[in-house]
Design a protein around this motif. Structure first.
Motif, PDB file in Angstrom:
ATOM      1  N   LEU A  48     -34.018 -40.347  25.310  1.00 50.92           N
ATOM      2  CA  LEU A  48     -33.905 -40.068  23.880  1.00 50.92           C
ATOM      3  C   LEU A  48     -35.224 -39.568  23.306  1.00 50.92           C
ATOM      4  N   SER A  49     -36.320 -40.208  23.702  1.00 50.70           N
ATOM      5  CA  SER A  49     -37.636 -39.807  23.205  1.00 50.70           C
ATOM      6  C   SER A  49     -37.966 -38.383  23.628  1.00 50.70           C
ATOM      7  N   GLU A  50     -37.684 -38.055  24.895  1.00 49.34           N
ATOM      8  CA  GLU A  50     -37.936 -36.700  25.395  1.00 49.34           C
ATOM      9  C   GLU A  50     -37.110 -35.678  24.612  1.00 49.34           C
ATOM     10  N   LEU A  51     -35.834 -35.990  24.384  1.00 46.62           N
ATOM     11  CA  LEU A  51     -34.957 -35.080  23.642  1.00 46.62           C
ATOM     12  C   LEU A  51     -35.481 -34.818  22.233  1.00 46.62           C
ATOM     13  N   ARG A  52     -35.834 -35.884  21.533  1.00 42.96           N
ATOM     14  CA  ARG A  52     -36.195 -35.735  20.129  1.00 42.96           C
ATOM     15  C   ARG A  52     -37.586 -35.132  19.957  1.00 42.96           C
ATOM     16  N   ARG A  53     -38.507 -35.450  20.855  1.00 42.01           N
ATOM     17  CA  ARG A  53     -39.859 -34.875  20.754  1.00 42.01           C
ATOM     18  C   ARG A  53     -39.853 -33.373  20.980  1.00 42.01           C
ATOM     19  N   HIS A  54     -38.861 -32.874  21.744  1.00 38.02           N
ATOM     20  CA  HIS A  54     -38.835 -31.457  22.099  1.00 38.02           C
ATOM     21  C   HIS A  54     -37.587 -30.760  21.550  1.00 38.02           C
ATOM     22  N   CYS A  55     -37.067 -31.279  20.436  1.00 37.29           N
ATOM     23  CA  CYS A  55     -35.827 -30.743  19.878  1.00 37.29           C
ATOM     24  C   CYS A  55     -36.103 -29.871  18.655  1.00 37.29           C
ATOM     25  N   VAL A  56     -35.489 -28.705  18.623  1.00 38.26           N
ATOM     26  CA  VAL A  56     -35.609 -27.812  17.474  1.00 38.26           C
ATOM     27  C   VAL A  56     -35.131 -28.527  16.215  1.00 38.26           C
ATOM     28  N   GLY A  57     -35.918 -28.455  15.153  1.00 35.84           N
ATOM     29  CA  GLY A  57     -35.524 -29.037  13.879  1.00 35.84           C
ATOM     30  C   GLY A  57     -36.034 -30.436  13.635  1.00 35.84           C
ATOM     31  N   LEU A  58     -36.623 -31.059  14.665  1.00 33.81           N
ATOM     32  CA  LEU A  58     -37.178 -32.403  14.510  1.00 33.81           C
ATOM     33  C   LEU A  58     -38.690 -32.309  14.626  1.00 33.81           C
ATOM     34  N   ASP A  59     -39.357 -32.310  13.487  1.00 28.88           N
ATOM     35  CA  ASP A  59     -40.816 -32.122  13.467  1.00 28.88           C
ATOM     36  C   ASP A  59     -41.490 -33.285  12.757  1.00 28.88           C
ATOM     37  N   TYR A  60     -41.505 -34.424  13.396  1.00 29.81           N
ATOM     38  CA  TYR A  60     -42.232 -35.580  12.891  1.00 29.81           C
ATOM     39  C   TYR A  60     -43.626 -35.575  13.523  1.00 29.81           C
ATOM     40  N   PRO A  61     -44.549 -36.439  13.049  1.00 29.44           N
ATOM     41  CA  PRO A  61     -45.949 -36.363  13.497  1.00 29.44           C
ATOM     42  C   PRO A  61     -46.158 -36.368  15.004  1.00 29.44           C
ATOM     43  N   SER A  62     -45.391 -37.171  15.745  1.00 23.26           N
ATOM     44  CA  SER A  62     -45.615 -37.243  17.191  1.00 23.26           C
ATOM     45  C   SER A  62     -44.739 -36.274  17.985  1.00 23.26           C
ATOM     46  N   ALA A  63     -43.983 -35.435  17.286  1.00 18.83           N
ATOM     47  CA  ALA A  63     -43.134 -34.460  17.975  1.00 18.83           C
ATOM     48  C   ALA A  63     -43.991 -33.383  18.630  1.00 18.83           C
ATOM     49  N   SER A  64     -43.457 -32.794  19.684  1.00 15.43           N
ATOM     50  CA  SER A  64     -44.171 -31.729  20.385  1.00 15.43           C
ATOM     51  C   SER A  64     -43.889 -30.382  19.737  1.00 15.43           C
ATOM     52  N   ALA A  65     -44.872 -29.485  19.819  1.00 17.54           N
ATOM     53  CA  ALA A  65     -44.679 -28.127  19.303  1.00 17.54           C
ATOM     54  C   ALA A  65     -43.779 -27.317  20.239  1.00 17.54           C
ATOM     55  N   LYS A  66     -43.690 -27.751  21.499  1.00 14.28           N
ATOM     56  CA  LYS A  66     -42.838 -27.060  22.468  1.00 14.28           C
ATOM     57  C   LYS A  66     -41.415 -27.615  22.371  1.00 14.28           C
ATOM     58  N   LYS A  67     -40.458 -26.711  22.175  1.00 12.75           N
ATOM     59  CA  LYS A  67     -39.073 -27.126  21.997  1.00 12.75           C
ATOM     60  C   LYS A  67     -38.222 -26.656  23.177  1.00 12.75           C
ATOM     61  N   HIS A  68     -37.457 -27.590  23.758  1.00 11.59           N
ATOM     62  CA  HIS A  68     -36.618 -27.284  24.919  1.00 11.59           C
ATOM     63  C   HIS A  68     -35.136 -27.489  24.635  1.00 11.59           C
ATOM     64  N   TYR A  69     -34.805 -28.201  23.538  1.00 11.33           N
ATOM     65  CA  TYR A  69     -33.420 -28.563  23.289  1.00 11.33           C
ATOM     66  C   TYR A  69     -33.052 -28.244  21.843  1.00 11.33           C
ATOM     67  N   GLN A  70     -31.756 -28.249  21.589  1.00  5.98           N
ATOM     68  CA  GLN A  70     -31.236 -28.120  20.222  1.00  5.98           C
ATOM     69  C   GLN A  70     -30.251 -29.245  19.981  1.00  5.98           C
ATOM     70  N   ILE A  71     -30.181 -29.690  18.731  1.00 11.75           N
ATOM     71  CA  ILE A  71     -29.231 -30.741  18.371  1.00 11.75           C
ATOM     72  C   ILE A  71     -28.125 -30.116  17.541  1.00 11.75           C
ATOM     73  N   LEU A  72     -26.887 -30.424  17.880  1.00 14.24           N
ATOM     74  CA  LEU A  72     -25.733 -29.847  17.203  1.00 14.24           C
ATOM     75  C   LEU A  72     -25.278 -30.737  16.047  1.00 14.24           C
ATOM     76  N   LYS A  73     -24.324 -30.201  15.280  1.00 16.87           N
ATOM     77  CA  LYS A  73     -23.886 -30.919  14.071  1.00 16.87           C
ATOM     78  C   LYS A  73     -23.296 -32.290  14.381  1.00 16.87           C
ATOM     79  N   ASP A  74     -22.702 -32.427  15.562  1.00 21.91           N
ATOM     80  CA  ASP A  74     -22.091 -33.716  15.916  1.00 21.91           C
ATOM     81  C   ASP A  74     -23.087 -34.687  16.537  1.00 21.91           C
ATOM     82  N   GLY A  75     -24.369 -34.293  16.599  1.00 18.37           N
ATOM     83  CA  GLY A  75     -25.400 -35.182  17.116  1.00 18.37           C
ATOM     84  C   GLY A  75     -25.617 -35.077  18.610  1.00 18.37           C
ATOM     85  N   THR A  76     -24.871 -34.190  19.286  1.00 14.06           N
ATOM     86  CA  THR A  76     -25.080 -33.992  20.718  1.00 14.06           C
ATOM     87  C   THR A  76     -26.198 -32.976  20.940  1.00 14.06           C
TER      88      THR A  76
END
Length: 282
Positions: A48-76
């Motif tokens: 979960l941490s890996e997904l959220r740190r590298h997910c497009v649209g999730l930019d919290y302080p400890s998130a990574s600038a490199k994005k590898h995943y996307q989160i869809l409307k249903d949360g998948t």
């Protein structure tokens, strides 16, 4: 088991199933196909941490600038910049619009950060310029008050006729004892405090005080900095103009924080994850 990272294992799991998955389903797929062997107490949380740190649209302080995943409307989750399997044209267009909105939001946030930084720099310079316009005796009283808000006690400004090179003095509580401290203030616009000023101040307080503090609205020369702390001599703490302003901001002395604007980050899935862990421990 192939040697790969958590990132590669997640992508392998998504490609294996060929559809978006929840964080827990991704973890289950990784374990089922032996894509990765975890050595942590809570491996689902690692995924979960890996997904959220590298997910497009999730930019919290400890998130990574490199994005590898996307989160869809249903949360998948799905792989970034890869068409979602079975997605309709309308859904794809909606997802593209969300991505575009995210990029616009990133630009807005970046611009706001730049504006905020510019404001802080101009604000600090404005305060420093005000300090440089103070009368010398006013700056001495200002220095006394600044030390008081920092925790010094029994602070006094000496009379001009009998200051002996000391503008003020007081005490700082250290453990169960008090440190006798003297200070000197130089409200200078452009001059640089040099070695001779520090030596003179030290000579005035040696044997009377355990510490000296030297304030200036200007700056210090290298040789002044080099002799401020010497073995066997009273230590002299050097505080220049920018440091004075930083202390004012830290202690909110002469500075008012008008408003704090919160930035909210979606952490709904983490909350559910913590709740599941809590229930397991019952």
């Amino acid at each position: 088991m192939p040697k790969q990272t958590v990132k590669e294992a997640i992508i392998a799991a998504l490609k294996k199933v060929n559809k978006p998955l929840s964080s827990n389903d991704i973890y289950d797929t990784i374990m089922e196909h032996d894509f990765y062997r975890f050595r942590a107490e809570r491996p689902p949380h690692i995924v979960l941490s890996e997904l959220r740190r590298h997910c497009v649209g999730l930019d919290y302080p400890s998130a990574s600038a490199k994005k590898h995943y996307q989160i869809l409307k249903d949360g998948t989750y799905w792989i970034k910049d890869v068409p979602v399997p079975g997605e309709s044209i309308e859904a794809a267009e909606t997802q593209a619009a969300v991505k575009k909105s995210y990029e616009v939001s990133k630009d807005v946030i970046r611009n706001l950060k730049e504006m905020h930084q510019s404001h802080i720099e101009k604000f600090k310079l404005s305060i420093l310029n005000q300090l440089k316009e103070l009368e010398p005796d006013t700056f001495e009283h200002f220095s006394k008050k600044l030390l008081e808000v920092y925790g010094f006690k029994d602070m006094k400004v000496t009379q001009k006729s009998r200051d002996g090179g000391i503008d003020g003095f007081g005490k700082l509580k250290i453990g169960i004892t008090h440190l006798n401290v003297a200070f000197q203030s130089k409200r200078w616009k452009n001059n640089v405090v040099r070695k001779k000023e520090i030596q003179s101040f030290r000579g005035d307080i040696q044997g009377k005080f355990e510490q000296g503090i030297f304030f200036t609205t200007a700056s210090y020369s290298r040789d002044a900095k080099d002799i401020s702390i010497q073995s066997g001599a009273v230590p002299i703490i050097l505080i220049d103009g920018p440091m004075i302003v930083d202390i004012m901001i830290e202690k909110k002395f002469g500075v008012v924080v008008m408003e704090s604007l919160p930035v909210y980050i979606n952490a709904f899935e983490e909350a559910l994850d913590r709740e599941k862990d809590s229930n397991k421990n019952l």
